[in-house]
Design a protein around this motif. Structure first.
Motif, PDB file in Angstrom:
ATOM      1  N   ASP A   1     112.969  12.723 -38.016  1.00 12.58           N
ATOM      2  CA  ASP A   1     112.892  11.650 -38.526  1.00 12.58           C
ATOM      3  C   ASP A   1     114.152  10.743 -38.615  1.00 12.58           C
ATOM      4  O   ASP A   1     115.011  11.380 -38.501  1.00 12.58           O
TER       5      ASP A   1
ATOM      6  N   ILE B   1     108.890  13.804 -30.556  1.00 10.46           N
ATOM      7  CA  ILE B   1     108.120  12.482 -29.825  1.00 10.46           C
ATOM      8  C   ILE B   1     108.430  11.236 -30.528  1.00 10.46           C
ATOM      9  O   ILE B   1     108.084  11.025 -31.547  1.00 10.46           O
TER      10      ILE B   1
ATOM     11  N   PRO C   1     122.281   9.368 -36.244  1.00 10.96           N
ATOM     12  CA  PRO C   1     122.250   8.790 -34.907  1.00 10.96           C
ATOM     13  C   PRO C   1     122.630   9.866 -33.588  1.00 10.96           C
ATOM     14  O   PRO C   1     123.855   9.998 -33.941  1.00 10.96           O
ATOM     15  N   VAL C   2     122.029  10.117 -32.830  1.00  9.99           N
ATOM     16  CA  VAL C   2     122.576  10.779 -31.774  1.00  9.99           C
ATOM     17  C   VAL C   2     122.180   9.978 -30.408  1.00  9.99           C
ATOM     18  O   VAL C   2     121.065   9.460 -30.220  1.00  9.99           O
TER      19      VAL C   2
ATOM     20  N   LYS D   1     108.278   5.449 -38.513  1.00  5.03           N
ATOM     21  CA  LYS D   1     109.274   6.599 -39.302  1.00  5.03           C
ATOM     22  C   LYS D   1     108.968   6.880 -40.621  1.00  5.03           C
ATOM     23  O   LYS D   1     108.564   7.749 -41.251  1.00  5.03           O
TER      24      LYS D   1
ATOM     25  N   ALA E   1     116.056   7.893 -25.807  1.00  2.75           N
ATOM     26  CA  ALA E   1     115.302   7.088 -26.784  1.00  2.75           C
ATOM     27  C   ALA E   1     116.046   6.240 -27.797  1.00  2.75           C
ATOM     28  O   ALA E   1     115.930   5.087 -28.141  1.00  2.75           O
TER      29      ALA E   1
ATOM     30  N   LEU F   1     102.028  16.959 -21.142  1.00  2.00           N
ATOM     31  CA  LEU F   1     101.331  16.586 -22.579  1.00  2.00           C
ATOM     32  C   LEU F   1     101.748  15.289 -22.837  1.00  2.00           C
ATOM     33  O   LEU F   1     102.958  14.954 -23.275  1.00  2.00           O
ATOM     34  N   ASP F   2     100.907  14.310 -22.487  1.00  2.00           N
ATOM     35  CA  ASP F   2     100.880  12.964 -23.192  1.00  2.00           C
ATOM     36  C   ASP F   2     100.289  12.997 -24.540  1.00  2.00           C
ATOM     37  O   ASP F   2      98.978  13.367 -24.730  1.00  2.00           O
ATOM     38  N   VAL F   3     100.948  12.759 -25.727  1.00  5.19           N
ATOM     39  CA  VAL F   3     100.307  13.376 -26.989  1.00  5.19           C
ATOM     40  C   VAL F   3      99.161  12.329 -27.324  1.00  5.19           C
ATOM     41  O   VAL F   3      98.298  12.856 -28.328  1.00  5.19           O
TER      42      VAL F   3
ATOM     43  N   SER G   1     118.572  15.552 -25.067  1.00  3.08           N
ATOM     44  CA  SER G   1     117.362  15.357 -26.199  1.00  3.08           C
ATOM     45  C   SER G   1     117.802  16.230 -27.430  1.00  3.08           C
ATOM     46  O   SER G   1     118.182  17.401 -27.051  1.00  3.08           O
ATOM     47  N   LEU G   2     117.243  15.719 -28.582  1.00  6.86           N
ATOM     48  CA  LEU G   2     117.439  16.682 -29.668  1.00  6.86           C
ATOM     49  C   LEU G   2     116.857  18.097 -29.396  1.00  6.86           C
ATOM     50  O   LEU G   2     117.380  18.884 -29.859  1.00  6.86           O
TER      51      LEU G   2
ATOM     52  N   THR H   1     120.934   9.702 -27.319  1.00  8.91           N
ATOM     53  CA  THR H   1     119.836  10.042 -26.412  1.00  8.91           C
ATOM     54  C   THR H   1     119.252   9.088 -25.780  1.00  8.91           C
ATOM     55  O   THR H   1     119.299   8.177 -25.822  1.00  8.91           O
TER      56      THR H   1
HETATM   57  P1  NAP Z   1     114.676  11.670 -26.208  1.00  7.46           P
HETATM   58  O1  NAP Z   1     115.592  12.717 -25.574  1.00  7.46           O
HETATM   59  O2  NAP Z   1     114.271  10.410 -25.338  1.00  7.46           O
HETATM   60  O3  NAP Z   1     113.116  12.299 -26.670  1.00  7.46           O
HETATM   61  C1  NAP Z   1     112.179  11.402 -26.909  1.00  7.46           C
HETATM   62  C2  NAP Z   1     110.750  12.089 -26.354  1.00  7.46           C
HETATM   63  O4  NAP Z   1     109.522  11.598 -26.536  1.00  7.46           O
HETATM   64  C3  NAP Z   1     110.999  12.227 -24.467  1.00  7.46           C
HETATM   65  O5  NAP Z   1     110.558  13.378 -24.354  1.00  7.46           O
HETATM   66  C4  NAP Z   1     109.485  11.418 -24.387  1.00  7.46           C
HETATM   67  O6  NAP Z   1     109.068  11.673 -23.260  1.00  7.46           O
HETATM   68  C5  NAP Z   1     108.694  11.910 -25.411  1.00  7.46           C
HETATM   69  N1  NAP Z   1     107.647  11.039 -25.423  1.00  7.46           N
HETATM   70  C6  NAP Z   1     107.379   9.656 -25.639  1.00  7.46           C
HETATM   71  N2  NAP Z   1     106.055   9.302 -25.502  1.00  7.46           N
HETATM   72  C7  NAP Z   1     105.482  10.408 -25.544  1.00  7.46           C
HETATM   73  C8  NAP Z   1     104.076  10.784 -25.414  1.00  7.46           C
HETATM   74  N3  NAP Z   1     103.185   9.665 -25.430  1.00  7.46           N
HETATM   75  N4  NAP Z   1     103.645  12.069 -25.612  1.00  7.46           N
HETATM   76  C9  NAP Z   1     104.550  12.936 -25.532  1.00  7.46           C
HETATM   77  N5  NAP Z   1     105.935  12.723 -25.490  1.00  7.46           N
HETATM   78  C10 NAP Z   1     106.225  11.545 -25.617  1.00  7.46           C
HETATM   79  O7  NAP Z   1     115.295  11.408 -27.642  1.00  7.46           O
HETATM   80  P2  NAP Z   1     115.455  12.110 -28.701  1.00  7.46           P
HETATM   81  O8  NAP Z   1     116.351  11.011 -29.626  1.00  7.46           O
HETATM   82  O9  NAP Z   1     115.812  13.266 -28.473  1.00  7.46           O
HETATM   83  O10 NAP Z   1     113.884  11.837 -29.891  1.00  7.46           O
HETATM   84  C11 NAP Z   1     113.272  12.848 -30.298  1.00  7.46           C
HETATM   85  C12 NAP Z   1     112.864  12.439 -31.586  1.00  7.46           C
HETATM   86  O11 NAP Z   1     113.850  12.375 -32.427  1.00  7.46           O
HETATM   87  C13 NAP Z   1     112.163  11.072 -31.699  1.00  7.46           C
HETATM   88  O12 NAP Z   1     110.951  11.295 -32.676  1.00  7.46           O
HETATM   89  C14 NAP Z   1     113.360  10.267 -32.386  1.00  7.46           C
HETATM   90  O13 NAP Z   1     112.702   9.214 -32.980  1.00  7.46           O
HETATM   91  C15 NAP Z   1     113.911  11.239 -33.233  1.00  7.46           C
HETATM   92  N6  NAP Z   1     115.157  11.061 -33.753  1.00  7.46           N
HETATM   93  C16 NAP Z   1     116.134  10.581 -32.947  1.00  7.46           C
HETATM   94  C17 NAP Z   1     117.304  10.227 -33.369  1.00  7.46           C
HETATM   95  C18 NAP Z   1     118.419   9.889 -32.461  1.00  7.46           C
HETATM   96  O14 NAP Z   1     119.553   9.165 -33.024  1.00  7.46           O
HETATM   97  N7  NAP Z   1     118.490  10.334 -31.153  1.00  7.46           N
HETATM   98  C19 NAP Z   1     117.735  10.291 -34.763  1.00  7.46           C
HETATM   99  C20 NAP Z   1     116.673  10.700 -35.600  1.00  7.46           C
HETATM  100  C21 NAP Z   1     115.375  10.887 -35.163  1.00  7.46           C
HETATM  101  P3  NAP Z   1     109.467  10.598 -21.945  1.00  7.46           P
HETATM  102  O15 NAP Z   1     110.658  10.015 -22.168  1.00  7.46           O
HETATM  103  O16 NAP Z   1     109.488  11.112 -20.762  1.00  7.46           O
HETATM  104  O17 NAP Z   1     108.421   9.454 -22.141  1.00  7.46           O
END
Ligand code: NAP
Length: 257
Positions: free
Chosen positions: A146, A92, A191-192, A163, A196, A63-65, A19-20, A194
């Motif tokens: 973002d 999130i 992009p990373v 976004k 998500a 925390l479910d937001v 996770s980021l 993860t």
């Molecule tokens: P990640 O590890 O899957 O993290 C996403 C997190 O959001 C998870 O901990 C997830 O929890 C949580 N989440 C989902 N629904 C939620 C809710 N209702 N309440 C609270 N938390 C909730 O993926 P990530 O890539 O690090 O994502 C973190 C952020 O970075 C996101 O906003 C994503 O869009 C952004 N981002 C990611 C990338 C990329 O390439 N990875 C690039 C730019 C921006 P659960 O999985 O347990 O539901």
């Protein structure tokens, strides 16, 4: 002494060590911060396990937001533990699969509403939920994550729309929270890989493309540059910056081909 020493920081979005937010949590501790993590639903136990991989195991709160009761108990817990918050990381994002598969016609309003609530509106809900604690700190910093919403990406579809909403919301929040000395900024990350990101059908298109095109290159398995930017924004080193979107993407956004 680290750049976050004595700071109390709430970090959402640590699911696993990819996770980021995990990279940011580890670096925040290395830089002297006390942190609290949040987790949600079935992922909560994974977050608890992941928390133990950090240098100092932090509290993990549910925390479910989208759940105001969870928000209220997060506020109460931090109120009695620290009495203030110097920073919050919003990491999130979620969209039903119909929003991130096929084309833009694929999703119904019910699907889109979930994506917009969890991935965009939640920034306002999170800031509002801990507002008394942020006020108590005197000055504080909110950081969100973002993915550049200025163009259409393969598969990203309604997450891209969410976004775009998040980008706009961050500017309104920056305007309206400034009276309480709260700064609100976004990191637009490249992009990373993860959990998500893997759920987005078009993500594999970025595997080599981003590295080929970004002037500084890019590694989809390395989020350390994103962590550094998050920690910098949580520190006192951007005291006059709010409503900003900083790209941490190897420079990809700046070149056309
Ligand atoms: P990640 O590890 O899957 O993290 C996403 C997190 O959001 C998870 O901990 C997830 O929890 C949580 N989440 C989902 N629904 C939620 C809710 N209702 N309440 C609270 N938390 C909730 O993926 P990530 O890539 O690090 O994502 C973190 C952020 O970075 C996101 O906003 C994503 O869009 C952004 N981002 C990611 C990338 C990329 O390439 N990875 C690039 C730019 C921006 P659960 O999985 O347990 O539901």
């Amino acid at each position: 002494m680290g750049i976050l020493s004595d700071k109390k920081i709430l970090i959402t979005g640590v699911l696993n060590d990819q996770s980021l937010a995990f990279g940011a949590a580890k670096l925040a501790q290395d830089e002297g911060a006390d942190i609290i993590l949040t987790g949600v639903g079935r992922g909560l136990s994974i977050t608890q396990r992941t928390a133990r991989k950090l240098p100092r195991t932090p509290d993990v709160l549910e925390l479910d937001v989208t759940n105001p009761q969870h928000m209220a108990s997060v506020l109460n817990h931090i109120q009695s533990k620290w009495g203030k918050l110097d920073g919050v990381l919003h990491a999130i994002g979620f969209a039903p699969s119909a929003c991130i598969e096929g084309d833009i016609f694929n999703a119904s309003w019910n699907d889109v509403a979930v994506a917009l609530e969890v991935s965009a509106y939640s920034l306002k809900a999170l800031v509002e939920g801990v507002l008394p604690l942020l006020r108590q700190a005197g000055t504080s910093s909110v950081v969100g994550l973002d993915f550049d919403a200025s163009m259409a990406w393969p598969g990203y579809n309604w997450m891209g729309v969410a976004k775009a909403a998040l980008e706009s919301l961050s500017r309104y929040l920056a305007r309206d929270a400034a009276k309480d000395n709260i700064r609100v900024n976004l990191i637009s990350a490249g992009p990373v890989r993860t959990i998500a990101a893997k759920s987005v059908s078009g993500f594999s298109a970025f595997d080599t493309l981003w590295n080929d095109r970004a002037p500084l290159g890019w590694n989809v398995t390395d989020s350390s540059a994103v962590a550094k930017a998050i920690v910098a924004f949580l520190s006192d080193w951007f005291p006059a910056t709010t409503g900003e979107i900083v790209h941490v993407d190897g420079g990809y956004h700046a070149v056309g081909a």
